[in-house]
Design a protein around this motif. Structure first.
Motif, short mmCIF file in Angstrom:
data_model
loop_
_atom_site.label_atom_id
_atom_site.label_comp_id
_atom_site.label_asym_id
_atom_site.label_seq_id
_atom_site.Cartn_x
_atom_site.Cartn_y
_atom_site.Cartn_z
N SER A 144 0.85 -1.19 0.00
CA SER A 144 0.00 0.00 0.00
C SER A 144 0.89 1.24 0.00
O SER A 144 1.64 1.46 0.96
CB SER A 144 -0.91 0.01 1.23
OG SER A 144 -1.49 1.29 1.43
N ALA A 146 -0.06 4.32 0.30
CA ALA A 146 -0.51 5.24 1.35
C ALA A 146 0.03 4.83 2.71
O ALA A 146 0.51 5.68 3.49
CB ALA A 146 -2.03 5.30 1.37
N LYS A 147 -0.04 3.53 3.03
CA LYS A 147 0.48 3.07 4.32
C LYS A 147 2.00 3.22 4.37
O LYS A 147 2.56 3.60 5.42
CB LYS A 147 0.08 1.62 4.56
CG LYS A 147 -1.39 1.43 4.87
CD LYS A 147 -1.72 -0.04 5.15
CE LYS A 147 -3.18 -0.22 5.50
NZ LYS A 147 -3.51 -1.64 5.78
N ARG A 149 3.87 5.46 2.86
CA ARG A 149 4.21 6.86 3.07
C ARG A 149 3.96 7.28 4.52
O ARG A 149 4.80 7.96 5.13
CB ARG A 149 3.38 7.74 2.13
CG ARG A 149 3.80 9.21 2.16
CD ARG A 149 2.90 10.05 1.25
NE ARG A 149 2.96 9.63 -0.13
CZ ARG A 149 3.91 10.03 -0.99
NH1 ARG A 149 4.86 10.84 -0.59
NH2 ARG A 149 3.88 9.61 -2.24
#
Length: 221
Positions: A144, A146-147, A149
């Motif tokens: 992921s 997003a995770k 980052r």
């Protein structure tokens, strides 16, 4: 049937994250055992050159780390290193074992985070971030962006000058098409003081950072 995207895990998992050695805790005996796991990991990661031999030694070290975890239940420090070794083992495993080992590493690190997310200068967050950006996303794996980052930025916030945190955040940024920003973090990481307590890791990581910097500069020129 194994798809081409699954086989690509071999490359994507290479060099999975490792954290800095945890700061001294209130348990010197545990610290000494964790330090031995770290020392062995450094040797295997940077001084053993044969991939099959690396896997064999990492598998044995993962079992040792699990014993330390069992001896100190409820402590995040041994769990962090069990997760690090397991993630490194995933990078050297056959395609049939890689995703399972990467998932096991994530679960171990998440357990450590639930106990104490702030040990080892953000090492748990950084290691999770690396897993999330190196492992493919759905439907192949749990990756992921997003995770990744969020975890990497949390690690940087905790230890803004650390070599590992800056290196892996830079690697992530470069993979996301941000080489100029990646260069800033690589240069910052290379300014970190030399860690004389972990010379093999320090030299190895700096070499990796310089190699990545050369690639980043090539993209920018």
């Amino acid at each position: 049937m194994i798809s081409f995207r699954t086989i690509r895990l071999l490359a994507l998992l290479a060099g999975l994250g490792c954290a800095g050695l945890a700061n001294a805790s209130d348990n010197p005996a545990m610290d000494a055992q964790v330090a031995r796991i770290d020392s062995s990991w450094q040797h295997i990661r940077y001084q053993v050159t044969d991939r099959d031999e690396q896997y064999r030694q990492l598998d044995a070290l993962a079992q040792q780390a699990a014993q330390v975890v069992a001896h100190y239940p409820g402590r995040a420090e041994p769990l962090l290193w069990q997760g690090i070794v397991t993630s490194e083992e995933a990078a050297r495993a056959s395609v049939f074992k890689q995703l399972g080992l990467a998932t096991a590493a994530r679960n171990i690190l998440e357990k450590a985070r639930s106990i104490n997310p702030n040990i080892a200068d953000g090492g748990i967050k950084m290691s999770l971030g690396v897993l999330y950006y190196r492992v493919p996303g759905f439907p192949i794996g749990f990756g992921s962006t997003a995770k990744a980052r969020a975890f990497l930025e949390a690690a940087i916030a905790q230890d803004p000058r650390g070599l590992d945190n800056n290196f892996f955040y830079a690697d992530f940024l470069n993979s996301e098409g941000q080489p100029a920003k990646a260069k800033t973090y690589l240069l910052r990481g290379l300014q970190a003081p030399v860690n004389s307590a972990r010379p093999v890791w320090d030299a190895g990581r700096r070499a990796e950072a310089r190699a990545l910097l050369a690639k980043v500069n090539a993209r920018l020129n």
